[in-house]
Design an enzyme around this catalytic site. Structure first.
Site, PDB file in Angstrom:
ATOM      1  N   LYS A 152       0.882  -1.162   0.000  1.00  0.00           N
ATOM      2  CA  LYS A 152       0.000   0.000   0.000  1.00  0.00           C
ATOM      3  C   LYS A 152       0.928   1.223   0.000  1.00  0.00           C
ATOM      4  CE  LYS A 152      -2.668   3.428   1.457  1.00  0.00           C
ATOM      5  NZ  LYS A 152      -2.134   4.801   1.311  1.00  0.00           N
ATOM      6  N   ALA A 154       2.204   5.245  -0.894  1.00  0.00           N
ATOM      7  CA  ALA A 154       1.645   6.584  -0.727  1.00  0.00           C
ATOM      8  C   ALA A 154       0.835   6.964  -1.963  1.00  0.00           C
ATOM      9  CB  ALA A 154       2.769   7.593  -0.498  1.00  0.00           C
ATOM     10  N   GLY A 204       6.533   5.974   7.974  1.00  0.00           N
ATOM     11  CA  GLY A 204       5.627   7.109   7.880  1.00  0.00           C
ATOM     12  C   GLY A 204       5.691   7.963   9.128  1.00  0.00           C
ATOM     13  N   GLU A 226       9.052   2.448  11.197  1.00  0.00           N
ATOM     14  CA  GLU A 226      10.111   3.446  11.029  1.00  0.00           C
ATOM     15  C   GLU A 226       9.413   4.772  10.834  1.00  0.00           C
ATOM     16  OE1 GLU A 226      12.173   6.152   9.636  1.00  0.00           O
ATOM     17  OE2 GLU A 226      12.411   4.989   7.797  1.00  0.00           O
ATOM     18  N   CYS A 260      13.013  11.343   7.117  1.00  0.00           N
ATOM     19  CA  CYS A 260      13.003  11.233   8.571  1.00  0.00           C
ATOM     20  C   CYS A 260      14.404  11.226   9.143  1.00  0.00           C
ATOM     21  CB  CYS A 260      12.240   9.974   8.987  1.00  0.00           C
ATOM     22  SG  CYS A 260      12.747   8.504   8.104  1.00  0.00           S
TER      23      CYS A 260
END
Length: 460
Positions: A152, A154, A204, A226, A260
């Protein structure tokens, strides 16, 4: 419906229909069936798939990089590097997986060994900022271990999702073993609960991670999360200041700051803070913002309009709270989601640029009285993903690295993921590990087997 929009122009370039219930069920059933066969496939054949995938990634490097740039705005040079990194990851696991998955005797326990077995189909909820790397990062070890996967991705990178699905099929994966799905976020809970899903991996935001963790926990499904980060970049007074500032530009502005693990807070000892700020200002202003398809561009647009609005809001709130704006800070007018490289100084706890994850091209310089204060400031965050320390005294740097709350601390190097090294965080940055041996074994059943010969056999 899912739209693919070029963030450099704001133009929607493609639309894709969502999968309905019947289509989702078919993909889930096919993945479960294919995985039952795949787990019995010899490991040499599974790793051969990864080698073929690496070849395809390199053969199609230019077109895949162009697709990344089209859908999320990454400068083309960075996009090309992303595709190559995916290929290296496949090569690494093709070579390393046999040793990592080999049966392991248990020390001092006779007749006992551990075996690492696949657990089933993994649901992967992946982000847009590294639309190929994030997927291949989990997928290569997952397939090597004998699992299947449902992706799935983005919603703003649907063409990248389809490209990965196509590449895996072209590499020779059994039909259905890896499949992309187009669904709305509110469908994910039902997918997690589905008995055909054995585990979940998510890269995410922390907020989404909390939701997924609760849903997976309710279904007793393994998770690897993560999540966000506010990585400190600590510059000690004995560091090579100008060199550290040059690396700070890479650490902060790669991918327009949309990672991130980008450095976010530049915590500098007061004795060298003015020098560092001046050097970093020069490097920030030297960045070239523009068309991401131009090889000379070093800063592309943000991936979505709301991301640009969010980073601008954080900058404005930080300045209102007392931070000093050295450069940037105003959205570029015209088409596309461009935001100039921005540098803030005298940022302190309580300001948005210190307390929140800043996901965009804005850097925050934080001044610390000394090394002890720098460590305290570094740990003054809900996050714990990565960190770096810059010093000419590597023994001292190593000692300080042990005191930083993070999944990875690099001394005199920019934090980056590496297929050979476990990657992940603590606190609100998540849990579990990707990459390396630990990453390969996250989605395996570590089974203990003890085999004792019958008494009659031992007597003989």
């Amino acid at each position: 419906m899912i739209a693919s929009t070029n963030p450099a122009t704001g133009e929607t370039v493609a639309h894709f229909d969502l999968h309905d219930g019947a289509a989702l069920d078919a993909r889930m059933a096919a993945a479960a069936h294919a995985q039952r066969e795949w787990r019995r496939t010899p490991l040499a054949e599974r790793t051969a798939l990864l080698r073929r995938l690496a070849v395809l990634l390199r053969e199609q490097n230019a077109s895949l990089a162009a697709l990344i740039t089209l859908e999320m705005g990454k400068p083309i040079g960075e996009a090309l590097a992303e595709v190559e990194k995916c290929a290296r990851n496949c090569d690494y696991y093709a070579e390393a997986a046999p040793a990592m998955l080999a049966d392991a005797p248990v020390a001092d326990v006779p007749d006992t060994f551990l075996t690492y077995e696949p657990i089933g189909v993994v649901l992967a909820i992946m982000p847009w900022n590294y639309p190929l790397w994030q997927v291949v990062r989990f997928l290569a070890p997952t397939l090597a271990a004998g699992n299947g996967a449902i992706l799935k991705h983005a919603a703003n990178v649907p063409q990248c999702a389809l490209a990965i699905q196509r590449l895996v099929a072209e590499a020779g994966a059994p039909a259905g073993l890896f499949a992309n799905i187009f669904v709305e976020p509110d469908t994910v809970a039902a997918l997690i609960a589905d008995p055909r899903i054995a585990a979940v991996t998510l890269t995410g935001s922390t907020q989404v991670g909390m939701i997924v963790a609760a849903e997976a926990g309710a279904a007793l499904k393994k998770q690897v999360l993560e999540l966000g980060g506010s990585d400190p970049f600590i510059v000690l007074a004995d560091a090579e200041v100008e060199a550290a500032a040059a690396m700070a530009i890479t650490a902060r502005f790669t991918n327009a700051g949309q990672s991130c693990v980008n450095a976010k807070r530049f915590i500098v000892e007061e004795a060298v803070a003015d020098r560092f700020a001046a050097a970093m200002l020069a490097g920030t202003e030297a960045l070239r913002m523009g068309d991401p398809t131009d090889p000379a561009t070093t800063l592309g647009p943000l991936a979505r309009a709301n991301l640009r609005a969010a980073i601008h809001d954080q900058v404005e709130r930080s300045v209102a709270g007392g931070a000093r704006l050295l450069t940037g800070g105003r959205p570029k007018p015209g088409a596309g989601y461009f935001y100039p490289p921005t540098l803030l100084d005298h940022v302190e706890p309580g300001m948005a640029a210190f307390d929140e994850e800043t996901f965009g091209p804005a850097a925050a310089i934080v001044r610390a009285a000394d090394a002890e204060a720098a460590v305290a400031l570094a740990n003054r965050t809900a996050f714990g993903l990565g960190a770096s320390i810059w010093t000419t005294d590597v023994q001292r740097g190593t000692a300080l690295a042990r005191r930083i709350d993070a999944g990875a601390v690099f001394v005199n190097a920019v934090v980056a993921s590496d297929p050979r090294v476990p990657f992940g965080g603590i606190k609100h940055s998540g849990y579990g590990r990707e990459l390396g041996e630990l990453g390969l074994r996250e989605f395996t059943n570590t089974k203990t087997i003890k085999v004792v010969a019958p008494e009659v056999e031992r007597a003989a």
